[in-house]
Design a protein around this motif. Structure first.
Motif, PDB file in Angstrom:
ATOM      1  N   LEU A 130      16.268  12.757 -10.677  1.00  0.00           N
ATOM      2  CA  LEU A 130      14.989  12.473 -10.029  1.00  0.00           C
ATOM      3  C   LEU A 130      13.865  12.385 -11.059  1.00  0.00           C
ATOM      4  O   LEU A 130      13.023  11.479 -11.004  1.00  0.00           O
ATOM      5  CB  LEU A 130      14.657  13.568  -9.013  1.00  0.00           C
ATOM      6  CG  LEU A 130      15.213  13.430  -7.602  1.00  0.00           C
ATOM      7  CD1 LEU A 130      14.924  14.695  -6.812  1.00  0.00           C
ATOM      8  CD2 LEU A 130      14.618  12.217  -6.894  1.00  0.00           C
ATOM      9  N   LEU A 131      13.857  13.326 -11.991  1.00  0.00           N
ATOM     10  CA  LEU A 131      12.833  13.313 -13.034  1.00  0.00           C
ATOM     11  C   LEU A 131      12.906  12.035 -13.858  1.00  0.00           C
ATOM     12  O   LEU A 131      11.881  11.421 -14.156  1.00  0.00           O
ATOM     13  CB  LEU A 131      12.986  14.537 -13.930  1.00  0.00           C
ATOM     14  CG  LEU A 131      11.996  14.639 -15.099  1.00  0.00           C
ATOM     15  CD1 LEU A 131      10.567  14.735 -14.584  1.00  0.00           C
ATOM     16  CD2 LEU A 131      12.332  15.842 -15.983  1.00  0.00           C
ATOM     17  N   LEU A 132      14.104  11.621 -14.219  1.00  0.00           N
ATOM     18  CA  LEU A 132      14.256  10.381 -14.987  1.00  0.00           C
ATOM     19  C   LEU A 132      13.722   9.184 -14.217  1.00  0.00           C
ATOM     20  O   LEU A 132      13.077   8.300 -14.785  1.00  0.00           O
ATOM     21  CB  LEU A 132      15.723  10.150 -15.334  1.00  0.00           C
ATOM     22  CG  LEU A 132      16.285  10.807 -16.591  1.00  0.00           C
ATOM     23  CD1 LEU A 132      17.733  10.392 -16.782  1.00  0.00           C
ATOM     24  CD2 LEU A 132      15.463  10.456 -17.822  1.00  0.00           C
ATOM     25  N   CYS A 133      14.007   9.152 -12.933  1.00  0.00           N
ATOM     26  CA  CYS A 133      13.549   8.034 -12.115  1.00  0.00           C
ATOM     27  C   CYS A 133      12.026   7.997 -12.044  1.00  0.00           C
ATOM     28  O   CYS A 133      11.413   6.942 -12.185  1.00  0.00           O
ATOM     29  CB  CYS A 133      14.149   8.144 -10.712  1.00  0.00           C
ATOM     30  SG  CYS A 133      13.969   6.646  -9.714  1.00  0.00           S
ATOM     31  N   ASP A 152       1.835  20.889 -10.960  1.00  0.00           N
ATOM     32  CA  ASP A 152       0.793  19.967 -11.404  1.00  0.00           C
ATOM     33  C   ASP A 152       1.353  18.653 -11.935  1.00  0.00           C
ATOM     34  O   ASP A 152       0.618  17.674 -12.060  1.00  0.00           O
ATOM     35  CB  ASP A 152      -0.060  20.622 -12.494  1.00  0.00           C
ATOM     36  CG  ASP A 152       0.757  21.075 -13.689  1.00  0.00           C
ATOM     37  OD1 ASP A 152       1.832  21.661 -13.480  1.00  0.00           O
ATOM     38  OD2 ASP A 152       0.324  20.849 -14.830  1.00  0.00           O
ATOM     39  N   LEU A 153       2.641  18.616 -12.244  1.00  0.00           N
ATOM     40  CA  LEU A 153       3.217  17.410 -12.840  1.00  0.00           C
ATOM     41  C   LEU A 153       3.885  16.484 -11.827  1.00  0.00           C
ATOM     42  O   LEU A 153       4.160  15.327 -12.148  1.00  0.00           O
ATOM     43  CB  LEU A 153       4.232  17.776 -13.923  1.00  0.00           C
ATOM     44  CG  LEU A 153       3.687  18.523 -15.137  1.00  0.00           C
ATOM     45  CD1 LEU A 153       4.769  18.670 -16.192  1.00  0.00           C
ATOM     46  CD2 LEU A 153       2.473  17.795 -15.722  1.00  0.00           C
ATOM     47  N   VAL A 154       4.151  16.978 -10.630  1.00  0.00           N
ATOM     48  CA  VAL A 154       4.799  16.135  -9.616  1.00  0.00           C
ATOM     49  C   VAL A 154       3.845  15.998  -8.432  1.00  0.00           C
ATOM     50  O   VAL A 154       3.659  16.935  -7.654  1.00  0.00           O
ATOM     51  CB  VAL A 154       6.144  16.729  -9.164  1.00  0.00           C
ATOM     52  CG1 VAL A 154       6.822  15.798  -8.156  1.00  0.00           C
ATOM     53  CG2 VAL A 154       7.065  16.949 -10.356  1.00  0.00           C
ATOM     54  N   ARG A 155       3.235  14.834  -8.315  1.00  0.00           N
ATOM     55  CA  ARG A 155       2.219  14.594  -7.275  1.00  0.00           C
ATOM     56  C   ARG A 155       2.855  13.994  -6.032  1.00  0.00           C
ATOM     57  O   ARG A 155       3.717  13.120  -6.115  1.00  0.00           O
ATOM     58  CB  ARG A 155       1.138  13.659  -7.810  1.00  0.00           C
ATOM     59  CG  ARG A 155       0.094  13.230  -6.762  1.00  0.00           C
ATOM     60  CD  ARG A 155      -1.067  12.504  -7.410  1.00  0.00           C
ATOM     61  NE  ARG A 155      -0.654  11.293  -8.100  1.00  0.00           N
ATOM     62  CZ  ARG A 155      -0.570  10.083  -7.509  1.00  0.00           C
ATOM     63  NH1 ARG A 155      -0.851   9.953  -6.216  1.00  0.00           N
ATOM     64  NH2 ARG A 155      -0.217   9.018  -8.210  1.00  0.00           N
ATOM     65  N   TYR A 159       6.468  10.102  -4.381  1.00  0.00           N
ATOM     66  CA  TYR A 159       6.062  11.043  -5.422  1.00  0.00           C
ATOM     67  C   TYR A 159       5.773  10.309  -6.729  1.00  0.00           C
ATOM     68  O   TYR A 159       6.280   9.212  -6.975  1.00  0.00           O
ATOM     69  CB  TYR A 159       7.159  12.087  -5.657  1.00  0.00           C
ATOM     70  CG  TYR A 159       7.481  12.892  -4.423  1.00  0.00           C
ATOM     71  CD1 TYR A 159       6.724  14.011  -4.093  1.00  0.00           C
ATOM     72  CD2 TYR A 159       8.524  12.517  -3.578  1.00  0.00           C
ATOM     73  CE1 TYR A 159       7.008  14.745  -2.949  1.00  0.00           C
ATOM     74  CE2 TYR A 159       8.811  13.249  -2.432  1.00  0.00           C
ATOM     75  CZ  TYR A 159       8.050  14.358  -2.122  1.00  0.00           C
ATOM     76  OH  TYR A 159       8.328  15.071  -0.998  1.00  0.00           O
ATOM     77  N   ALA A 160       4.972  10.971  -7.573  1.00  0.00           N
ATOM     78  CA  ALA A 160       4.647  10.417  -8.884  1.00  0.00           C
ATOM     79  C   ALA A 160       4.692  11.522  -9.927  1.00  0.00           C
ATOM     80  O   ALA A 160       4.364  12.675  -9.635  1.00  0.00           O
ATOM     81  CB  ALA A 160       3.259   9.776  -8.887  1.00  0.00           C
ATOM     82  N   GLY A 183      -1.654  16.617 -16.702  1.00  0.00           N
ATOM     83  CA  GLY A 183      -1.860  18.031 -16.383  1.00  0.00           C
ATOM     84  C   GLY A 183      -2.792  18.286 -15.224  1.00  0.00           C
ATOM     85  O   GLY A 183      -3.228  19.407 -15.003  1.00  0.00           O
ATOM     86  N   THR A 184      -3.118  17.229 -14.431  1.00  0.00           N
ATOM     87  CA  THR A 184      -3.977  17.436 -13.276  1.00  0.00           C
ATOM     88  C   THR A 184      -3.145  17.367 -12.021  1.00  0.00           C
ATOM     89  O   THR A 184      -2.192  16.628 -11.928  1.00  0.00           O
ATOM     90  CB  THR A 184      -5.061  16.351 -13.217  1.00  0.00           C
ATOM     91  OG1 THR A 184      -4.438  15.071 -13.192  1.00  0.00           O
ATOM     92  CG2 THR A 184      -5.995  16.447 -14.374  1.00  0.00           C
ATOM     93  N   PRO A 185      -3.503  18.154 -10.969  1.00  0.00           N
ATOM     94  CA  PRO A 185      -2.726  18.183  -9.736  1.00  0.00           C
ATOM     95  C   PRO A 185      -2.760  16.833  -9.038  1.00  0.00           C
ATOM     96  O   PRO A 185      -3.729  16.119  -9.167  1.00  0.00           O
ATOM     97  CB  PRO A 185      -3.414  19.271  -8.892  1.00  0.00           C
ATOM     98  CG  PRO A 185      -4.215  20.087  -9.850  1.00  0.00           C
ATOM     99  CD  PRO A 185      -4.578  19.180 -10.964  1.00  0.00           C
TER     100      PRO A 185
END
Length: 234
Positions: free
Chosen positions: A168-171, A216-219, A226-227, A232-234
């Protein structure tokens, strides 16, 4: 009948109910899979270690020790996709399974057709993950993602992700800052073309990913997807 490549895939069915165990084994054999069976926790771990299945269908409630412990031990020995079977729909219970390395879950009672579809999708995910892991190392703000080594760091600290969380992170990392829809994540990570009714799977895995790399890294783009944020911002 399944396609010829599927016939080479080995499935371990772990279920203490003999009727369900037999029914699942018979259906998967009819689909062309090589089926192995176990009825309790210790037996499941032993069979997985010696037979190296391509995917595991794993009941949560088992004699000896439960499916969560089976999954933890199997994943510690050798990463393998796991589809958990549960009689409970409680989200906390599902998250425990995902946290120890399960990739997907089905709630009992389930249709055999859906079980077969989920297994096929998990195997497609494994194939796609091999492609994703071949990408070069990425530097994304505080995050460093090494695709070939399947390792992640935030700052100087290494983050331990499950196989699905890493994929998921890679995507998300492929397009930093851009919202990736749940449907696209299902297609890219799991290989599911029909996402109807399955987006909760994405949400559950994202919760685990966010807890490990930082909220804060997964919006979240509510109602969309998701993005991955790198500033470093929410």
């Amino acid at each position: 009948m399944a396609e010829t490549p599927t016939a080479r895939r080995r499935v371990l069915v772990v279920e203490d109910d003999p009727v369900i165990n037999q029914a699942v084994a018979d259906r998967l054999a009819a689909e062309g899979y090589d089926v192995l069976r176990a009825w309790d926790g210790p037996d499941a771990v032993a069979v997985a270690a010696t037979s190296e299945p391509d995917v595991v269908v794993l009941d949560v409630m088992l004699p000896g020790f439960d499916g969560h412990e089976v999954c933890r031990r199997i994943q510690a020995d050798r990463p393998v996709p796991v589809l958990m079977l549960t009689a409970r729909t409680d989200e906390a219970d599902v998250l425990v399974g995902l946290g120890v390395g399960a990739d997907d879950y089905l709630t009992k009672p389930f249709r055999m057709r859906e079980l077969v579809a989920r297994i096929s999708a998990l195997l497609r995910r494994v194939d796609r993950a091999a492609e994703l892991a071949g990408r070069r190392a990425l530097e994304l703000g505080e995050l460093r993602v090494d695709g070939p080594a399947r390792r992640v760091w935030r700052g100087e600290e290494e983050v331990r992700l499950t196989p699905t969380e890493f994929d998921l992170l890679l995507c998300l990392a492929a397009t930093p800052g851009a919202v990736v829809t749940r449907e696209k994540l299902l297609a890219e990570v799991w290989g599911w073309d029909d996402a109807a009714g399955t987006t909760r799977t994405v949400d559950s895995h994202i919760k685990g990913l966010r807890a490990k790399v930082g909220a804060d890294l997964v919006r979240t783009a509510h109602g969309v997807g998701y993005a991955l944020e790198t500033g470093g911002t929410p």
